[in-house]
Every structure is written in C-alpha cells, then in structure tokens.
Design a protein around this motif. Structure first.
Motif, PDB file in Angstrom:
ATOM      1  N   GLU A 136       0.836  -1.205   0.000  1.00 45.90           N
ATOM      2  CA  GLU A 136       0.000   0.000   0.000  1.00 45.90           C
ATOM      3  C   GLU A 136       0.876   1.263   0.000  1.00 45.90           C
ATOM      4  O   GLU A 136       0.591   2.224  -0.719  1.00 45.90           O
ATOM      5  N   ILE A 137       1.960   1.239   0.758  1.00 44.86           N
ATOM      6  CA  ILE A 137       2.889   2.370   0.790  1.00 44.86           C
ATOM      7  C   ILE A 137       3.682   2.421  -0.513  1.00 44.86           C
ATOM      8  O   ILE A 137       3.885   3.490  -1.088  1.00 44.86           O
ATOM      9  N   TYR A 138       4.090   1.264  -1.002  1.00 47.44           N
ATOM     10  CA  TYR A 138       4.769   1.192  -2.306  1.00 47.44           C
ATOM     11  C   TYR A 138       3.925   1.863  -3.382  1.00 47.44           C
ATOM     12  O   TYR A 138       4.433   2.597  -4.233  1.00 47.44           O
ATOM     13  N   GLN A 139       2.607   1.620  -3.358  1.00 46.70           N
ATOM     14  CA  GLN A 139       1.721   2.195  -4.382  1.00 46.70           C
ATOM     15  C   GLN A 139       1.745   3.716  -4.331  1.00 46.70           C
ATOM     16  O   GLN A 139       1.701   4.371  -5.376  1.00 46.70           O
ATOM     17  N   LEU A 140       1.849   4.287  -3.135  1.00 44.37           N
ATOM     18  CA  LEU A 140       1.973   5.748  -3.023  1.00 44.37           C
ATOM     19  C   LEU A 140       3.242   6.221  -3.727  1.00 44.37           C
ATOM     20  O   LEU A 140       3.211   7.192  -4.490  1.00 44.37           O
ATOM     21  N   PHE A 141       4.369   5.548  -3.450  1.00 46.19           N
ATOM     22  CA  PHE A 141       5.640   5.909  -4.081  1.00 46.19           C
ATOM     23  C   PHE A 141       5.562   5.757  -5.605  1.00 46.19           C
ATOM     24  O   PHE A 141       6.043   6.595  -6.360  1.00 46.19           O
ATOM     25  N   ARG A 142       4.952   4.680  -6.038  1.00 46.37           N
ATOM     26  CA  ARG A 142       4.814   4.413  -7.477  1.00 46.37           C
ATOM     27  C   ARG A 142       3.975   5.488  -8.139  1.00 46.37           C
ATOM     28  O   ARG A 142       4.299   5.968  -9.229  1.00 46.37           O
ATOM     29  N   ASP A 143       2.895   5.891  -7.470  1.00 45.88           N
ATOM     30  CA  ASP A 143       2.034   6.932  -8.025  1.00 45.88           C
ATOM     31  C   ASP A 143       2.774   8.265  -8.144  1.00 45.88           C
ATOM     32  O   ASP A 143       2.538   9.023  -9.087  1.00 45.88           O
ATOM     33  N   VAL A 144       3.664   8.561  -7.215  1.00 42.59           N
ATOM     34  CA  VAL A 144       4.497   9.762  -7.337  1.00 42.59           C
ATOM     35  C   VAL A 144       5.413   9.618  -8.552  1.00 42.59           C
ATOM     36  O   VAL A 144       5.551  10.548  -9.354  1.00 42.59           O
ATOM     37  N   ALA A 145       6.012   8.469  -8.708  1.00 38.13           N
ATOM     38  CA  ALA A 145       6.901   8.224  -9.842  1.00 38.13           C
ATOM     39  C   ALA A 145       6.173   8.412 -11.174  1.00 38.13           C
ATOM     40  O   ALA A 145       6.743   8.920 -12.137  1.00 38.13           O
ATOM     41  N   LEU A 148      10.062  -0.876  -5.319  1.00 35.92           N
ATOM     42  CA  LEU A 148      10.108  -0.022  -6.503  1.00 35.92           C
ATOM     43  C   LEU A 148      11.064  -0.577  -7.554  1.00 35.92           C
ATOM     44  O   LEU A 148      12.121  -1.104  -7.213  1.00 35.92           O
ATOM     45  N   SER A 149      10.699  -0.419  -8.810  1.00 34.56           N
ATOM     46  CA  SER A 149      11.626  -0.755  -9.888  1.00 34.56           C
ATOM     47  C   SER A 149      12.735   0.299  -9.906  1.00 34.56           C
ATOM     48  O   SER A 149      12.625   1.344  -9.248  1.00 34.56           O
ATOM     49  N   VAL A 150      13.785   0.040 -10.637  1.00 31.70           N
ATOM     50  CA  VAL A 150      14.885   1.002 -10.755  1.00 31.70           C
ATOM     51  C   VAL A 150      14.355   2.313 -11.328  1.00 31.70           C
ATOM     52  O   VAL A 150      14.677   3.401 -10.839  1.00 31.70           O
ATOM     53  N   TRP A 151      13.521   2.247 -12.338  1.00 26.19           N
ATOM     54  CA  TRP A 151      12.963   3.449 -12.953  1.00 26.19           C
ATOM     55  C   TRP A 151      12.080   4.210 -11.971  1.00 26.19           C
ATOM     56  O   TRP A 151      12.174   5.434 -11.852  1.00 26.19           O
ATOM     57  N   GLU A 152      11.183   3.484 -11.265  1.00 29.48           N
ATOM     58  CA  GLU A 152      10.294   4.135 -10.298  1.00 29.48           C
ATOM     59  C   GLU A 152      11.096   4.837  -9.204  1.00 29.48           C
ATOM     60  O   GLU A 152      10.783   5.966  -8.817  1.00 29.48           O
TER      61      GLU A 152
END
Length: 116
Positions: free
Chosen positions: A14-23, A93-97
């Motif tokens: 759920e926290i990862y998704q926040l970071f991904r959405d910023v990316a 996170l992926s390297v790109w994210e």
C-alpha cells in the motif's frame, strides 16, 4: 497508548503504491516539515503524498529506507512492520520508479517557498 489507529494493518504494498504513483506523476509530493531533501545528507526527511504523511531516512546522500507512514484515514505503520529483508516499500520499486521518486524528492521546495 498510541494516538495512531491500529485497527487495520497497512501493507508495504500500500505504501509502495503511493511511491509508485508519485513516480508516475499521479499523486502530488510536497514537503511536510523539517529540512528539504537536498538539505539532508544523513537523517530524516518528512514528505506528504497527497494527504498521506511519509517519513524517509537518507543515509550518506542516498534514499535508505522508509521509517513510517500515516495514511489519510488515520492508520499508521512504522518500519517495524517491514523489518524482514526485502519488505521495505522502497525495495518494491523498480529502478525506474525509484529514479523518478528521487527526482521528485530533489525538486521539492521547502513549505515556505510557496510565497516566492
């Protein structure tokens, strides 16, 4: 007794998704309080992702790990929830994210810069 809600668990995903959405530029990243990302070499940086408050740790100039997150619904999770290897939301996170998240962190103005 903690002032944070502990009624529902917060998954690292759920926290990862926040970071991904910023990316992906789908959520707004702003400073919370304290020093800006570029002002810290080693220490704590607090940011907001929309209305979610996230505390990150930077070590020797690098994004090291997530210390915790208070979600807009009042739920809180600290790093003890992901103390097993590979379970910190930043590690998902992926390297790109991760590169996109770092770029967004580096571009953050301080909260009082909005008047300029």
């Amino acid at each position: 007794m903690s002032v944070h809600s502990t009624t529902a668990a917060v998954a690292a995903r759920e926290i990862y998704q926040l970071f991904r959405d910023v990316a992906l530029q789908q959520r707004a990243l702003t400073m919370d309080r304290g020093p800006r990302w570029v002002e810290v070499d080693t220490g704590v940086v607090r940011v907001c992702i929309d209305a979610h408050r996230v505390t990150l740790f930077k070590d020797a100039g690098e994004l090291h790990h997530c210390l915790g997150c208070e979600l807009d619904d009042g739920r809180f999770v600290g790093q003890e929830a992901w103390d097993s290897p590979g379970t910190d939301p930043l590690e998902l996170l992926s390297v790109w994210e991760r590169a996109q998240l770092l770029a967004a962190l580096e571009q953050l103005p301080s909260p009082d810069d909005s008047s300029r």
